[in-house]
Scaffold this motif. Structure first.
Motif, PDB file in Angstrom:
ATOM      1  N   ILE D 246       0.843  -1.198   0.000  1.00  0.00           N
ATOM      2  CA  ILE D 246       0.000   0.000   0.000  1.00  0.00           C
ATOM      3  C   ILE D 246       0.880   1.251   0.000  1.00  0.00           C
ATOM      4  N   GLU D 247       1.901   1.228   0.832  1.00  0.00           N
ATOM      5  CA  GLU D 247       2.778   2.399   0.924  1.00  0.00           C
ATOM      6  C   GLU D 247       3.531   2.634  -0.386  1.00  0.00           C
ATOM      7  N   ALA D 248       3.957   1.576  -1.022  1.00  0.00           N
ATOM      8  CA  ALA D 248       4.656   1.730  -2.311  1.00  0.00           C
ATOM      9  C   ALA D 248       3.707   2.324  -3.350  1.00  0.00           C
ATOM     10  N   ILE D 249       2.473   1.854  -3.362  1.00  0.00           N
ATOM     11  CA  ILE D 249       1.491   2.387  -4.316  1.00  0.00           C
ATOM     12  C   ILE D 249       1.180   3.849  -3.984  1.00  0.00           C
ATOM     13  N   SER D 250       1.029   4.138  -2.725  1.00  0.00           N
ATOM     14  CA  SER D 250       0.732   5.512  -2.325  1.00  0.00           C
ATOM     15  C   SER D 250       1.864   6.447  -2.722  1.00  0.00           C
ATOM     16  N   ARG D 251       3.088   6.025  -2.488  1.00  0.00           N
ATOM     17  CA  ARG D 251       4.224   6.861  -2.886  1.00  0.00           C
ATOM     18  C   ARG D 251       4.191   7.134  -4.394  1.00  0.00           C
ATOM     19  N   ALA D 252       3.926   6.091  -5.163  1.00  0.00           N
ATOM     20  CA  ALA D 252       3.905   6.245  -6.624  1.00  0.00           C
ATOM     21  C   ALA D 252       2.805   7.217  -7.041  1.00  0.00           C
ATOM     22  N   ARG D 253       1.640   7.067  -6.476  1.00  0.00           N
ATOM     23  CA  ARG D 253       0.518   7.933  -6.832  1.00  0.00           C
ATOM     24  C   ARG D 253       0.799   9.379  -6.435  1.00  0.00           C
ATOM     25  N   LEU D 254       1.421   9.574  -5.292  1.00  0.00           N
ATOM     26  CA  LEU D 254       1.726  10.943  -4.876  1.00  0.00           C
ATOM     27  C   LEU D 254       2.893  11.541  -5.670  1.00  0.00           C
ATOM     28  N   ARG D 255       3.594  10.728  -6.416  1.00  0.00           N
ATOM     29  CA  ARG D 255       4.546  11.271  -7.394  1.00  0.00           C
ATOM     30  C   ARG D 255       3.853  11.614  -8.699  1.00  0.00           C
ATOM     31  N   GLY D 256       2.578  11.254  -8.819  1.00  0.00           N
ATOM     32  CA  GLY D 256       1.844  11.559 -10.037  1.00  0.00           C
ATOM     33  C   GLY D 256       1.720  10.387 -10.997  1.00  0.00           C
ATOM     34  N   GLU D 257       2.214   9.218 -10.597  1.00  0.00           N
ATOM     35  CA  GLU D 257       2.143   8.053 -11.478  1.00  0.00           C
ATOM     36  C   GLU D 257       0.716   7.512 -11.563  1.00  0.00           C
ATOM     37  N   THR D 258       0.415   6.836 -12.671  1.00  0.00           N
ATOM     38  CA  THR D 258      -0.831   6.112 -12.790  1.00  0.00           C
ATOM     39  C   THR D 258      -0.591   4.678 -12.327  1.00  0.00           C
ATOM     40  N   VAL D 259      -0.903   4.432 -11.089  1.00  0.00           N
ATOM     41  CA  VAL D 259      -0.758   3.088 -10.522  1.00  0.00           C
ATOM     42  C   VAL D 259      -2.063   2.728  -9.843  1.00  0.00           C
ATOM     43  N   TRP D 260      -2.645   1.625 -10.263  1.00  0.00           N
ATOM     44  CA  TRP D 260      -3.893   1.127  -9.686  1.00  0.00           C
ATOM     45  C   TRP D 260      -3.596  -0.053  -8.773  1.00  0.00           C
ATOM     46  N   GLY D 261      -4.444  -0.242  -7.780  1.00  0.00           N
ATOM     47  CA  GLY D 261      -4.271  -1.392  -6.890  1.00  0.00           C
ATOM     48  C   GLY D 261      -5.551  -2.178  -6.718  1.00  0.00           C
ATOM     49  N   GLU D 262      -5.389  -3.477  -6.634  1.00  0.00           N
ATOM     50  CA  GLU D 262      -6.516  -4.403  -6.475  1.00  0.00           C
ATOM     51  C   GLU D 262      -6.310  -5.201  -5.193  1.00  0.00           C
ATOM     52  N   THR D 263      -7.383  -5.496  -4.496  1.00  0.00           N
ATOM     53  CA  THR D 263      -7.265  -6.481  -3.421  1.00  0.00           C
ATOM     54  C   THR D 263      -8.426  -7.461  -3.517  1.00  0.00           C
ATOM     55  N   CYS D 264      -8.488  -8.414  -2.610  1.00  0.00           N
ATOM     56  CA  CYS D 264      -9.480  -9.505  -2.683  1.00  0.00           C
ATOM     57  C   CYS D 264     -10.098  -9.708  -1.304  1.00  0.00           C
ATOM     58  N   PRO D 265     -11.310 -10.255  -1.253  1.00  0.00           N
ATOM     59  CA  PRO D 265     -11.975 -10.445   0.042  1.00  0.00           C
ATOM     60  C   PRO D 265     -11.146 -11.238   1.045  1.00  0.00           C
ATOM     61  N   GLN D 266     -10.436 -12.246   0.566  1.00  0.00           N
ATOM     62  CA  GLN D 266      -9.683 -13.076   1.515  1.00  0.00           C
ATOM     63  C   GLN D 266      -8.609 -12.279   2.254  1.00  0.00           C
TER      64      GLN D 266
END
Lengths: 458, 458, 458, 458
Positions: D246-266
């Motif tokens: 999550i933190e890696a994705i957040s860092r990327a997004r706050l740099r302006g990158e287009t990074v999407w994340g998916e998770t699953c119920p389990q």
């Protein structure tokens, strides 16, 4: 009467599709293909143009008494400038003085706002805590259509609140299921630095910026977010300007908190070199928080794109260079804080946001209209293209170009902080409450036509 | 007289080597191989043992008037317990009441401290801001040997300061090249939560912890660091207990700020399940900040190892369960805050820090002695093994074992928050001012032998 | 023979005090007041000067075959330049080719290094993984005095390793209780960007920097830290240059990992405008990682101060502009990577680190000498001022000034990347193995006098 | 035929309003008040119920040959189970073997998928890089309706790619304006830890989880984000499970990158205590990444709420305990990875997401349907309630309750990882391609009725 807009590309925060729209009696009454105009309907051919829900500016100050003067646009001229730029609803702030009766201040604001040409709503600023404050807040939500409360961590000694007051406000808002908005700057520290700089002989506008550097805002944003967390209230941080505030908001959101962030075109597009302009021209840019050094603009765009910031407002609050800003000629602390912007919000955002790839069209609509409507309890009356929504619409010509200037703007102020900025994308027609009030450069508004909008909890 | 320690492994914050040490007239006078004991010298065979500089506890409160009672150890018993555990110097806090004359309070503290058995110094708490405060602070540094000022962001309404006061203190300390230390908890928010919980009928000790959760501390740590940055003063954050505070300190340090962090054995070794003990026994653990939930202990160890935290103190401030803690039997807000710990600091740190691989021997000496001496301006008189340093030494038997208990400790209090903790590694001999005052379990101290240590700027 | 240094202010990583020092037979034999020089002793009056342990440069490449040529300083000239600047010990890197016998490469390095004028040690680069690698690594530690292993994540296709190889190296080092050092850049991505830029017609030196921007390094630093964590080995990251790497190291350390960081003067003091120099002069600055944009230098200083970075090396690896750098005249990919620096390390660090307030004197000694000695297993033989330590000492004149230039430096290379930098603080005398080899500008060294230093586990 | 749904509360990612919906010929043909059912129209009374766009599961594996067996649900049973739970569109993954012809694999997947009962699309896994890969990728986008490419950083030695391959894939996708999706785990490190644990005698299912702890994923997420940034391609990270990702994705997004994340119920609902179940029952939970320790679930919910994660998928890939999972009875490395979930996605998300306040109804629709349609180029054909959209609809009874069990589920597998979970909120009717295929527990589907959906660039 009525208006039919034909062949436009309708854009919402979610969708984009070609359709016609019919407005009657101030409402959108039909959306579909091949709508036949009735007699009396005015028809707009929107081929090749976009149709957006009317813009909502959730942060403006019309005829605000502030720092010994009054902001230059009144509700009439300010809302008119908004309409010229595609903004059809504003949320202004009722700001009682310390110890003033909140309900009395509200009454006065209602009086001032009656001359608005477009719809308006109010946030209530809670500027002090007293025995009646909780009851006043209840009334605001239950009886006055005001579920959002503004707090100032800056402006110590005037409208700024102490932390114990802020906690009381948050706690009360939480009980009432209201929302707290916050101007996040450490008031005491600003006073300290203002006096220190002035004491050292620094009087010019750029010392305004130096007296409230980014840590002053970053600290307060973190504090506000933590207090909101501990008191269980959703928080909306107005005019976020810097990396440290973005990070504080991001941390809060990743903890699961409901924290919203707002920024403004001036923070996205200007840097603090504006304060170096000669002949006291830097004073035009004196506002709080101030314009930031290079290096903060791109993070703000990224945060909008990332969804860490959510709304684009203007903090419209103009003061004339002559007769107002010059009150601080010899003391930056006395320069009235604020600038105009309501007219250019959509054009700037479209040109530099959509045009540069920071935002999709849907996101553009979201940050300039829909999200504010949702957060502040006006959706889907405002901010939507739905049958039954208010007929506030912008027909947007993506190919129209212009250059921003004080010599042509509709703001009633003698300077424009975006002077010389080129824009591509402008409103061709603006429908306000079902009537076309702006047609290809021709602004025809009606004093007093605007209505007060009671808002609900979001 | 004099003491010669033979064949010990000398350990400093930097080095480790086998040598003999001779102490005469309260000073280390010789370090080298094969030192011959003069007649009259007492000889300690330290083969297989370490020789450390005497421990320094930079955060204790002896006979502190607090919350309507007085902390149970006076300067005699408290410093004696310290000696039994290898701590030969303390820094206590002079704490004037709001509006009290700082110099008068200092005088009283000097009187109380005269009975100390080992050396002591003072931090000065600045608990309010008045016309004379700046001048008092100057006197502290220039005339009284007190270059460090304690501020409380907690304890609103008592010894806590407002942010404008904190800014004045920081600004003044910066001018004087002093150091500001801070107890970082958001005072107003704590009061709010205390009253809310009590109002809901929660009276037991565990609600003390619930009324001041980690965000209360994390927020204040961030605020203190930002204010110190803006006012240009080095900052020392006392008793850091949680992840959010560590992160705030780390951010500040990576910006280049001088921010030091301290933690205590109770935060490294206990978790908040202690508050669930029956029969009001949780009250023994009531302190501020409180013991934290599981999950914060490992980050604290890591931060010590990483150099984001620097000193290991105790916040020694014991109150008896019977007659003191029970004042809050029906209201957790009235339980006197604090617990004993000075005797066990080195043994716990050695056992769980060095023993578990979190710290090297050099780092152990650093965090328990040398770093405090450096930060607080007593180095190399204290905290060093150098010719000319004070003869405060600990001979440490790394194989000695024990079990901590209120039934055997030297603290003058009826509970021990580390009751039942096993330790491996204990002082065998403690030399205080050149005299052996502790020998294999036998504590022989002299009331009044301790001296006041004037400190310099670091 | 022997040397006595009188009245100097001795400075270690921990202490600072005035004393005399006597050196005999290559060792420090006495430290104390009023040491009488024996007949035959040379006496240096160090009044008003500092005495530091000799500098240790843990990252140099003498006569390294690289990119089709050989680095310009051999072990004689390179170590001599080091002595002229106060560096008395180097750690060079044995770098086998892929598939080459590690032990054979070591033998060759020993042969090359014999002509050193000062002491030297080796790191062993593990550039590929084969059946014998684990056994070679064991031999390095147990028999060859080399407990640290260098890995290259960059230089894919040459000396760079794949991640599965890196994991094997880390796992093996962990079992052997060795240390892994890493050049952290994503090799494949660099190759991709080099070829892309060259394919677009970009041939000049500045495209070297553009082909390996900071994310290339930040990513690799994070990856190295995570792999070290998972494989249980301490990690030392060489030549850290940017904010993202600092953050990765900080995160690792706050998780409790043992991760060390090194940086170099060029990254602290230069910015990437150097690549814009005309006439191919930018080639002088081509190294990997490259010099970074403005904005990274202050975070690196802050990280050194904060203890997130620990050692100051040079990556000394010079190539002449004429005959070497110009191999890449038409293709930046062929410019040999590297520059000189060993002579100026202490002076630059003293001038810009101590002089600007980033480092205390103790910290200066730590980052330039002591910490490397400790991390790399040479302490206290090197890096210490203790009786028994090697007599490698620098007498430092804090008032001496100079200007760095290729026309005056002792490096055997035709350019100096610090050309024109002013320094204040220079070695007046340098004692190497008990002999004064540098006296006020006069360098007298002895080819072959340097010895190979076997290192232990740290 | 046709279907008219009356009086339901329609919910989209943006709006919520009461209206009727008419479906004819597989499309939504009318949305409005008081729609009259034609003869032949089936009418559903949705009073008091919600109408959602049909769910889209962007991550499933039907009849996947994997680890020596084939996943238990084929396209018929798998899509049928989806319909029973309100999911009307899936995106499966074409997974060529290393060195296999991508187009041939696609052909086979088309054959397998023909029996689907609901619509399906494909991602293309790029499992190796060869001369033809770029051309195959072009064909996928231009001719096959597949603009998204899956890459595996895990599964080294099988379908996992090396970093140089990943870079080629990203670069090519960037040129083609495609999207890269990534399974982020460090493949080599997993192999290392698997073998280490197995070598130590650990064979049971819980060692599967221990062989791929969170840093294995966090590292790879950071690496993927940095490589995507450097190669200019948007990135979608599948099945995010932990704080570090999550933190890696957040860092990327706050740099302006287009990074999407998916998770699953389990990952949102289970913790790793499941691996302690006796009798090899832990094997049912063996999947990659594995179920995580307590402490990661709340951050995942918060990240969904914060907009740092965007889609909710299942990674549906069931294997029977008997005959499949038991292949790894004596070696956790041989347990086929995967579990069933497609049927319960909406019910679990509604119950624990909407029900617990993590998500609004609009956000629920967004994460379960609309966002996937948008990111993966099926919007507004799928994921929308608009005239002209496919008639895939779910009528949702918010008051219906149930208990998940293998004894009642429609998955063709003998275990259910959510066994015993209570749900509140279930589909009452599911309209697939304009036909009601699920009515109050009665599932009536048609083998082969599903169509292949060609997708566009998003």
């Amino acid at each position: 009467m009525g208006v039919v807009i034909k062949n436009g590309t309708l854009v919402t925060a979610l969708d984009q599709w070609v359709n016609d729209v019919r407005c009657e009696d101030g409402k959108i009454v039909e959306i579909g293909p091949n709508i036949e105009a009735s007699s009396g309907n005015e028809v707009v051919d929107a081929s090749g143009q976009y149709v957006f829900p009317g813009g909502i500016d959730p942060h403006v100050h019309m005829e605000l008494p502030f720092m010994g003067t009054v902001s230059a646009d009144d509700f009439e001229t300010g809302t008119a400038a908004g309409v010229a730029g595609g903004t059809t609803t504003i949320i202004d702030f009722v700001i009682p003085q310390r110890d003033e009766d909140m309900m009395k201040a509200l009454k006065w604001w209602h009086e001032k706002a009656e001359k608005s040409v477009a719809d308006y709503a109010f946030h209530m600023a809670v500027t002090w805590w007293g025995d009646k404050t909780a009851e006043w807040m209840r009334k605001c939500i239950d009886e006055e259509g005001i579920p959002s409360f503004k707090t100032f961590m800056a402006y110590r000694g005037a409208i700024g609140v102490f932390d114990d007051e802020l906690i009381n406000i948050m706690k009360t808002a939480a009980q009432l299921q209201g929302l707290v908005t916050v101007h996040a700057e450490h008031g005491d520290q600003v006073v300290e630095m203002q006096n220190k700089l002035f004491g050292e002989g620094h009087t010019s506008p750029k010392y305004h910026a130096r007296s409230r550097p980014t840590p002053v805002e970053g600290e307060a944003t973190e504090r506000a977010a933590q207090l909101a967390r501990l008191n269980g209230v959703p928080l909306y941080v107005v005019h976020v300007t810097c990396q440290e505030s973005i990070e504080a908001i991001s941390r809060a959101r990743l903890r699961g908190e409901t924290v919203w962030g707002e920024t403004c075109p001036q923070y996205l597009l200007l840097d603090d070199s504006v304060y170096d302009k000669p002949d006291f021209e830097g004073a035009a840019y004196v506002m709080s928080p101030p314009i930031r050094p290079l290096g903060h603009q791109e993070p703000l765009w990224a945060a909008l794109k990332a969804g860490t910031l959510h709304c684009l407002a203007t903090d419209h609050c103009p003061f004339n260079q002559v007769g107002q800003k010059d009150m601080g000629k010899d003391d930056f602390r006395k320069i009235p804080n604020g600038a105009a912007g309501i007219e250019h919000r959509l054009a700037l955002m479209y040109t530099y946001g959509v045009g540069k790839g920071w935002l999709t069209l849907n996101e553009f609509v979201d940050v300039t209209s829909t999200r504010a409507a949702k957060i502040f309890g006006m959706y889907p009356r405002k901010g939507a293209l739905m049958v039954g929504s208010d007929a506030d619409l912008v027909v947007w010509d993506p190919e129209a170009t212009g250059t921003i200037s004080a010599s042509t703007h509709h703001h009633k102020v003698d300077r424009n902080i975006f002077e010389g900025f080129k824009v591509k994308g402008l409103a061709s027609h603006v429908v306000v409450d079902g009537r076309i009030q702006y047609r290809n450069g021709d602004l025809k508004v009606e004093r007093g036509a605007g209505r007060y909008i009671e808002r609900s909890r979001s």
